[in-house]
Design a protein around this motif. Structure first.
Motif, PDB file in Angstrom:
ATOM      1  N   ILE A  93       3.208  77.158  35.938  1.00  0.00           N
ATOM      2  CA  ILE A  93       1.935  76.817  36.581  1.00  0.00           C
ATOM      3  C   ILE A  93       2.139  76.430  38.041  1.00  0.00           C
ATOM      4  O   ILE A  93       1.324  76.783  38.899  1.00  0.00           O
ATOM      5  CB  ILE A  93       1.245  75.668  35.805  1.00  0.00           C
ATOM      6  CG1 ILE A  93       0.699  76.197  34.478  1.00  0.00           C
ATOM      7  CG2 ILE A  93       0.115  75.068  36.617  1.00  0.00           C
ATOM      8  CD1 ILE A  93      -0.030  75.172  33.654  1.00  0.00           C
ATOM      9  N   LYS A  94       3.220  75.742  38.346  1.00  0.00           N
ATOM     10  CA  LYS A  94       3.465  75.328  39.728  1.00  0.00           C
ATOM     11  C   LYS A  94       3.542  76.529  40.673  1.00  0.00           C
ATOM     12  O   LYS A  94       3.043  76.483  41.797  1.00  0.00           O
ATOM     13  CB  LYS A  94       4.754  74.504  39.814  1.00  0.00           C
ATOM     14  CG  LYS A  94       4.617  73.054  39.370  1.00  0.00           C
ATOM     15  CD  LYS A  94       3.740  72.282  40.353  1.00  0.00           C
ATOM     16  CE  LYS A  94       3.685  70.809  39.971  1.00  0.00           C
ATOM     17  NZ  LYS A  94       2.782  70.050  40.882  1.00  0.00           N
ATOM     18  N   ALA A 109      -6.445  68.417  29.760  1.00  0.00           N
ATOM     19  CA  ALA A 109      -5.057  68.012  30.018  1.00  0.00           C
ATOM     20  C   ALA A 109      -5.046  66.755  30.878  1.00  0.00           C
ATOM     21  O   ALA A 109      -4.443  66.714  31.945  1.00  0.00           O
ATOM     22  CB  ALA A 109      -4.301  69.147  30.704  1.00  0.00           C
ATOM     23  N   LEU A 110      -5.743  65.734  30.410  1.00  0.00           N
ATOM     24  CA  LEU A 110      -5.824  64.467  31.131  1.00  0.00           C
ATOM     25  C   LEU A 110      -5.075  63.389  30.363  1.00  0.00           C
ATOM     26  O   LEU A 110      -4.922  63.474  29.149  1.00  0.00           O
ATOM     27  CB  LEU A 110      -7.292  64.055  31.304  1.00  0.00           C
ATOM     28  CG  LEU A 110      -8.187  65.047  32.065  1.00  0.00           C
ATOM     29  CD1 LEU A 110      -9.637  64.597  31.989  1.00  0.00           C
ATOM     30  CD2 LEU A 110      -7.735  65.182  33.517  1.00  0.00           C
ATOM     31  N   ILE A 111      -4.626  62.351  31.079  1.00  0.00           N
ATOM     32  CA  ILE A 111      -3.907  61.246  30.455  1.00  0.00           C
ATOM     33  C   ILE A 111      -4.900  60.108  30.231  1.00  0.00           C
ATOM     34  O   ILE A 111      -5.414  59.525  31.202  1.00  0.00           O
ATOM     35  CB  ILE A 111      -2.733  60.791  31.338  1.00  0.00           C
ATOM     36  CG1 ILE A 111      -1.739  61.958  31.495  1.00  0.00           C
ATOM     37  CG2 ILE A 111      -2.038  59.571  30.723  1.00  0.00           C
ATOM     38  CD1 ILE A 111      -0.565  61.643  32.376  1.00  0.00           C
ATOM     39  N   PHE A 121      -5.253  63.352  41.019  1.00  0.00           N
ATOM     40  CA  PHE A 121      -4.151  63.637  41.952  1.00  0.00           C
ATOM     41  C   PHE A 121      -2.770  63.598  41.291  1.00  0.00           C
ATOM     42  O   PHE A 121      -1.762  63.578  41.988  1.00  0.00           O
ATOM     43  CB  PHE A 121      -4.212  62.661  43.128  1.00  0.00           C
ATOM     44  CG  PHE A 121      -5.434  62.831  43.975  1.00  0.00           C
ATOM     45  CD1 PHE A 121      -5.564  63.928  44.819  1.00  0.00           C
ATOM     46  CD2 PHE A 121      -6.479  61.923  43.899  1.00  0.00           C
ATOM     47  CE1 PHE A 121      -6.693  64.102  45.590  1.00  0.00           C
ATOM     48  CE2 PHE A 121      -7.622  62.084  44.668  1.00  0.00           C
ATOM     49  CZ  PHE A 121      -7.740  63.186  45.510  1.00  0.00           C
ATOM     50  N   LEU A 122      -2.744  63.615  39.960  1.00  0.00           N
ATOM     51  CA  LEU A 122      -1.463  63.609  39.260  1.00  0.00           C
ATOM     52  C   LEU A 122      -0.691  64.892  39.572  1.00  0.00           C
ATOM     53  O   LEU A 122      -1.164  66.006  39.349  1.00  0.00           O
ATOM     54  CB  LEU A 122      -1.691  63.496  37.749  1.00  0.00           C
ATOM     55  CG  LEU A 122      -0.441  63.312  36.886  1.00  0.00           C
ATOM     56  CD1 LEU A 122       0.243  61.990  37.213  1.00  0.00           C
ATOM     57  CD2 LEU A 122      -0.818  63.351  35.409  1.00  0.00           C
ATOM     58  N   GLY A 123       0.512  64.746  40.119  1.00  0.00           N
ATOM     59  CA  GLY A 123       1.309  65.893  40.516  1.00  0.00           C
ATOM     60  C   GLY A 123       0.928  66.472  41.854  1.00  0.00           C
ATOM     61  O   GLY A 123       1.568  67.407  42.353  1.00  0.00           O
ATOM     62  N   LYS A 177      -7.003  70.774  44.979  1.00  0.00           N
ATOM     63  CA  LYS A 177      -5.885  71.620  45.400  1.00  0.00           C
ATOM     64  C   LYS A 177      -6.409  72.742  46.300  1.00  0.00           C
ATOM     65  O   LYS A 177      -7.601  73.029  46.336  1.00  0.00           O
ATOM     66  CB  LYS A 177      -5.172  72.188  44.176  1.00  0.00           C
ATOM     67  CG  LYS A 177      -4.669  71.091  43.243  1.00  0.00           C
ATOM     68  CD  LYS A 177      -4.192  71.619  41.905  1.00  0.00           C
ATOM     69  CE  LYS A 177      -3.791  70.478  40.992  1.00  0.00           C
ATOM     70  NZ  LYS A 177      -3.392  70.927  39.638  1.00  0.00           N
ATOM     71  N   ASP A 178      -5.532  73.390  47.004  1.00  0.00           N
ATOM     72  CA  ASP A 178      -5.902  74.491  47.904  1.00  0.00           C
ATOM     73  C   ASP A 178      -6.123  75.740  47.068  1.00  0.00           C
ATOM     74  O   ASP A 178      -5.317  76.668  47.067  1.00  0.00           O
ATOM     75  CB  ASP A 178      -4.808  74.707  48.949  1.00  0.00           C
ATOM     76  CG  ASP A 178      -5.199  75.757  49.984  1.00  0.00           C
ATOM     77  OD1 ASP A 178      -6.415  76.038  50.099  1.00  0.00           O
ATOM     78  OD2 ASP A 178      -4.302  76.296  50.649  1.00  0.00           O
TER      79      ASP A 178
END
Length: 527
Positions: A93-94, A109-111, A121-123, A177-178
């Motif tokens: 994914i990155k 996919a949240l904590i 803003f995680l990651g 994200k961009d």
């Protein structure tokens, strides 16, 4: 309309390539053990459009997007991905996010323990000289939440938000994200009509700003309303691509491509035979588990008769799910008072096990968190809640277990290689069917179904409506919670409306309209 089938499109940058294409996926083939999930799938997405992908559960839609986003990395599939004119080989994914492809999965996919800001803003932390700048991060979070129409404190823990609100946080996270190509897998499945329309307006605004989106959805009315192009996938194959702007594309046209036939009616014809009242709730009052004094169920009264399908309508956060879960063994909130009567006798149901013993089942709205153990097989899941039905002298009858699981796999049309595969390997819609099978196996006298068709395609919805009708025909009572008003009007006999923890109205489905329900769902005077 252009039928693409298995024809290979020219790669971006070649003489025949269309200049407006931002993405081409050519000849994508993906195998899992014993199953070919994608077979020579081809798709072209134009820059700045909203491109919809439609298909039945298990058709391969989510798998295709996982290939595109690098969840299934290069080397695990065959075919080409061309993005912005370059061949791509994503290894995770990155790497796909690095070039501007961001996916929001159907399963959140949240904590839960982290705040809204921390999750967004995680990651992708906001830093200043190597240190996280929480002040700036919070300010950005506020702006992003405003863009997606979510009015919550950014310091709120995710676990204190509803499923629909969490979905909006996911979208805000993607926008942080961009992003150049935004992929949304069932983005409105957890939202009510008002919030769904808000999200569609957000996508329209992003399109005006030049952002390209791919949207997977089973809500065909939304697809017809917002998509510029549609790719239909059936059984792992590209069937056709439709240009909505060319006209002659409506819900019926999409359905024919998805299921290979016309679907004459969205709801099975059904005439209920309603008997006497057997389940009644009086003055039911429950306090919010984290906020003392806030009542999520405020002196609620309702009843269910044998053979009756009773709907509950309300906006997100109205208290429908809280009411259902608190009745099901007081599994939500702090009980303050009220009675439950079964066959005219007051009963105490202080636990989930007690609810099951009293013939009550509950299919939760969030299958991943509350409905499934993702480490279990299909077989183990189906029999889990009714294990006593297949035990002799405290020992499980293996043959009875296998027979029961196979019976419900066939009855629910669960697409799985066998009953021994893990539920985690199934598509979202088939996981939902497994949860339904699990609770139907308990042979309940009252089935509470909380958003039972969320994330399920139109053909599978029809099957589930048929199951609901069969339960009613057997003399059982059914409570159906849904954010889709047409669904409640098409399936139910009576409909209650809920607003801020109070039941504000009761209407016969034959006499109700979406407008009359919405008035009662938002009527502060009635509440």
């Amino acid at each position: 309309m252009s039928v693409v089938g298995g024809t290979e499109l020219p790669g971006a940058g070649s003489p025949g390539a269309q200049p407006e294409a931002i993405l081409q996926m050519v000849g994508i083939t993906k195998d899992f053990p014993g199953v070919r999930a994608l077979d020579d799938v081809t798709m072209t997405v134009r820059r700045g459009e909203i491109h919809a992908i439609c298909g039945e559960n298990g058709a391969g839609k989510s798998t295709l997007m996982k290939v595109l986003s690098g969840v299934h990395p290069a080397g695990t599939y065959e075919g080409r991905i061309v993005f912005n004119g370059e061949d791509m080989h994503f290894n995770g994914i990155k790497s796909s996010e690095h070039v501007g492809i961001v996916i929001i999965h159907q399963e959140l996919a949240l904590i839960p323990e982290l705040s809204v800001t921390e999750n967004i803003f995680l990651g992708n932390e906001v830093t200043h000289r190597g240190v996280i700048d929480w002040v700036e991060a919070r300010e950005r979070a506020v702006r992003l939440l405003r863009r997606v129409g979510l009015a919550v404190n950014p310091d709120t823990a995710i676990k204190n938000l509803g499923v629909g609100q969490q979905q909006l946080v996911e979208i805000a996270k993607a926008l942080s994200k961009d992003v150049k190509l935004l992929i949304l897998d069932e983005p409105t499945s957890a939202l009510n009509e008002e919030d769904s329309e808000n999200l569609l307006n957000i996508l329209r605004q992003l399109r005006e700003q030049g952002l390209t989106s791919i949207m997977i959805s089973h809500k065909l009315n939304e697809i017809a309303a917002i998509a510029d192009s549609i790719t239909i996938i059936r059984d792992g194959h590209t069937i056709e691509s439709l240009d909505v702007g060319a006209g002659d594309v409506d819900e019926d046209r999409i359905i024919r491509g998805m299921v290979g036939r016309a679907l004459e009616s969205r709801f099975p014809a059904h005439t209920s035979t309603v008997g006497e009242t057997f389940f009644e709730v009086r003055d039911w009052t429950v306090e919010h588990p984290q906020i003392p004094g806030r009542l999520v169920c405020n002196h609620s009264n309702f009843f269910v008769r044998r053979g009756e399908i009773v709907g509950f309508a309300g906006l997100m956060g109205a208290g429908r799910t809280e009411l259902a879960r608190s009745i099901f063994g007081r599994s939500y909130g702090n009980y303050q008072g009220g009675q439950i009567l079964i066959n005219g006798e007051e009963v105490q149901i202080p636990s989930v096990q007690s609810a099951i013993l009293h013939g009550i089942s509950y299919v939760p709205e969030d299958r991943k968190v509350l409905g499934l153990n993702l480490l279990d097989t299909v077989k183990d899941t189906i029999v889990a809640a009714g294990i006593k039905r297949i035990t002799k002298r405290s020992v499980i009858d293996i043959e009875a277990e296998i027979a029961a699981a196979e019976e419900y796999r066939r009855a629910m049309n669960i697409k799985a290689a066998s009953i021994n595969v893990g539920v985690a390997t199934l598509s979202g819609g088939n996981q939902q069917k497994v949860v339904l099978a699990k609770w139907m196996f308990t042979q309940p006298s009252l089935a509470i179904l909380d958003e039972p068709t969320r994330g399920i395609d139109v053909g599978a919805k029809y099957e589930i409506y048929g199951l609901v009708n069969r339960l009613a025909d057997e003399g059982k009572g059914v409570i159906m919670i849904s954010s889709e008003l047409p669904e409640l009007l098409g399936v139910c006999d009576r409909i209650y409306t809920v607003f801020e923890g109070r039941i504000t109205g009761e209407q016969l489905a034959a006499e109700a309209t979406q407008e009359s329900l919405m008035r009662s769902m938002t009527d502060t005077a009635a509440a």
